[in-house]
Design a protein around this motif. Structure first.
Motif, PDB file in Angstrom:
ATOM      1  N   ASN A   1       0.854  -1.186   0.000  1.00 29.74           N
ATOM      2  CA  ASN A   1       0.000   0.000   0.000  1.00 29.74           C
ATOM      3  C   ASN A   1       0.892   1.239   0.000  1.00 29.74           C
TER       4      ASN A   1
ATOM      5  N   THR B   1      -1.019  -5.550   2.238  1.00 28.69           N
ATOM      6  CA  THR B   1      -2.399  -6.004   2.229  1.00 28.69           C
ATOM      7  C   THR B   1      -2.409  -7.436   1.726  1.00 28.69           C
TER       8      THR B   1
ATOM      9  N   LYS C   1      -4.980 -10.323   0.625  1.00 32.86           N
ATOM     10  CA  LYS C   1      -6.391 -10.473   0.246  1.00 32.86           C
ATOM     11  C   LYS C   1      -6.658 -11.868  -0.293  1.00 32.86           C
TER      12      LYS C   1
ATOM     13  N   ASN D   1      -9.624  -9.456   4.021  1.00 34.68           N
ATOM     14  CA  ASN D   1      -8.650  -8.467   3.603  1.00 34.68           C
ATOM     15  C   ASN D   1      -7.885  -8.066   4.864  1.00 34.68           C
TER      16      ASN D   1
ATOM     17  N   SER E   1      -8.722  -4.558  -8.119  1.00 31.28           N
ATOM     18  CA  SER E   1      -9.820  -3.613  -7.855  1.00 31.28           C
ATOM     19  C   SER E   1      -9.387  -2.463  -6.938  1.00 31.28           C
ATOM     20  N   CYS E   2      -8.361  -2.696  -6.116  1.00 34.88           N
ATOM     21  CA  CYS E   2      -7.864  -1.651  -5.222  1.00 34.88           C
ATOM     22  C   CYS E   2      -6.929  -0.682  -5.943  1.00 34.88           C
TER      23      CYS E   2
END
Length: 75
Positions: A8, A25, A27, A32, A54-55
């Protein structure tokens, strides 16, 4: 089950200014989790600038193996 691990960047920038946020992160389809250290045995690094997660992550690690989170975990 397939698990994705990515960094991140926003939290890295915030930490440089004095915050203490987890930078990884982890997932999968169930959860998550956020942390600073993981251990896994087998996986691949994926760079996909045209089809990010998607993030928004464009680089991540994919593994089908269990991922061990070392230290604190934030859900």
């Amino acid at each position: 089950m397939k698990t994705y691990i990515h960094v991140n960047q926003h939290n890295i920038r915030a930490n440089a200014k004095g915050a203490n946020k987890p930078v990884l992160t982890v997932k999968n389809y169930k959860q998550n989790r956020k942390c600073n250290e993981v251990n896994f045995t087998n996986g691949k690094i994926v760079y996909s600038p045209d089809k990010p997660l998607s993030c928004g992550a464009k680089v991540w690690i994919e593994t089908m193996e269990p991922v061990e989170i070392i230290g604190d975990c934030y859900v």
